[in-house]
Design a protein around this motif. Structure first.
Motif, PDB file in Angstrom:
ATOM      1  N   LYS A 147     -10.545 -21.262  61.776  1.00 53.14           N
ATOM      2  CA  LYS A 147     -10.202 -20.040  62.487  1.00 53.14           C
ATOM      3  C   LYS A 147      -9.665 -18.997  61.523  1.00 53.14           C
ATOM      4  O   LYS A 147      -8.989 -19.310  60.566  1.00 53.14           O
ATOM      5  CB  LYS A 147      -9.140 -20.316  63.554  1.00 53.14           C
ATOM      6  CG  LYS A 147      -9.632 -21.236  64.644  1.00 53.14           C
ATOM      7  CD  LYS A 147      -8.566 -21.441  65.666  1.00 53.14           C
ATOM      8  CE  LYS A 147      -9.075 -22.358  66.758  1.00 53.14           C
ATOM      9  NZ  LYS A 147      -8.069 -22.684  67.731  1.00 53.14           N
TER      10      LYS A 147
ATOM     11  N   SER B  40     -13.960 -14.743  61.781  1.00 51.35           N
ATOM     12  CA  SER B  40     -13.886 -15.893  62.672  1.00 51.35           C
ATOM     13  C   SER B  40     -15.244 -16.575  62.833  1.00 51.35           C
ATOM     14  O   SER B  40     -16.292 -15.987  62.565  1.00 51.35           O
ATOM     15  CB  SER B  40     -13.383 -15.450  64.047  1.00 51.35           C
ATOM     16  OG  SER B  40     -14.389 -14.698  64.705  1.00 51.35           O
TER      17      SER B  40
ATOM     18  N   ASP C 224     -16.509 -17.227  65.677  1.00 52.15           N
ATOM     19  CA  ASP C 224     -17.197 -16.512  66.756  1.00 52.15           C
ATOM     20  C   ASP C 224     -18.039 -15.364  66.212  1.00 52.15           C
ATOM     21  O   ASP C 224     -19.176 -15.168  66.634  1.00 52.15           O
ATOM     22  CB  ASP C 224     -16.198 -15.978  67.780  1.00 52.15           C
ATOM     23  CG  ASP C 224     -15.561 -17.082  68.606  1.00 52.15           C
ATOM     24  OD1 ASP C 224     -16.109 -18.204  68.639  1.00 52.15           O
ATOM     25  OD2 ASP C 224     -14.516 -16.820  69.227  1.00 52.15           O
TER      26      ASP C 224
ATOM     27  N   ASP D 169     -20.968 -16.886  64.275  1.00 54.65           N
ATOM     28  CA  ASP D 169     -21.931 -17.469  65.215  1.00 54.65           C
ATOM     29  C   ASP D 169     -22.782 -16.393  65.882  1.00 54.65           C
ATOM     30  O   ASP D 169     -23.987 -16.578  66.086  1.00 54.65           O
ATOM     31  CB  ASP D 169     -21.218 -18.306  66.274  1.00 54.65           C
ATOM     32  CG  ASP D 169     -20.652 -19.604  65.726  1.00 54.65           C
ATOM     33  OD1 ASP D 169     -21.009 -19.994  64.583  1.00 54.65           O
ATOM     34  OD2 ASP D 169     -19.833 -20.230  66.431  1.00 54.65           O
ATOM     35  N   LYS D 170     -22.153 -15.276  66.227  1.00 56.00           N
ATOM     36  CA  LYS D 170     -22.886 -14.176  66.873  1.00 56.00           C
ATOM     37  C   LYS D 170     -24.014 -13.689  65.968  1.00 56.00           C
ATOM     38  O   LYS D 170     -25.156 -13.542  66.409  1.00 56.00           O
ATOM     39  CB  LYS D 170     -21.918 -13.027  67.179  1.00 56.00           C
ATOM     40  CG  LYS D 170     -22.587 -11.779  67.744  1.00 56.00           C
ATOM     41  CD  LYS D 170     -21.599 -10.644  67.915  1.00 56.00           C
ATOM     42  CE  LYS D 170     -21.363  -9.995  66.571  1.00 56.00           C
ATOM     43  NZ  LYS D 170     -20.609  -8.743  66.623  1.00 56.00           N
TER      44      LYS D 170
END
Length: 133
Positions: A25, A48, A50, A53-54
């Motif tokens: 994180k 991050s 996230d 991943d996006k």
């Protein structure tokens, strides 16, 4: 090994990459992270999971669409790279700003030698991480 129609390798998490960029994180400076390390400048992730991943999903979508629309796929891949580069630049700039504030003090106050040593260590670690990318 390639796993798609365009003959491009499918992105995979690499253990050495994870070790180089830090824990799972993104963290704020000064917060404790896994294995009792503190983020002084370069031990935490620059972005991050996230966020990563996006962009990974968008890039995979571009690659998967290559056969049906090669030009559209390339335009999407170009856009993803532009966004990733901009976010990466922003993250490095913020990390550098944080590092600078750790040793530059206003007025007559001077950082002690230990603070300076730790700041230099953090600069070195961040630069080494960037050079490994």
């Amino acid at each position: 090994m390639t796993d798609n129609m365009a003959g491009l390798p499918t992105p995979a998490k690499q253990p050495e990459r994870e070790a180089a960029i830090g824990p799972d994180k993104a963290v704020s400076p000064g917060k404790t992270i896994g294995r009792d390390k503190t983020v002084g400048g370069s031990t935490g992730r620059l972005m991050s999971h996230d966020e990563a991943d996006k962009w990974t999903l968008r890039l995979q979508h571009a690659v998967a669409g290559f056969v049906d629309g090669p030009r559209d796929s390339l335009e999407e891949a170009d856009q993803v790279l532009e966004e990733v580069a901009a976010r990466f630049t922003e993250a490095v700039t913020q990390r550098r700003r944080t590092l600078r504030t750790s040793w530059q003090t206003p007025g007559d106050e001077k950082a002690d030698t230990e603070q300076l040593r730790l700041a230099l260590r953090d600069y070195r670690e961040l630069a080494e991480r960037l050079l490994r990318i």
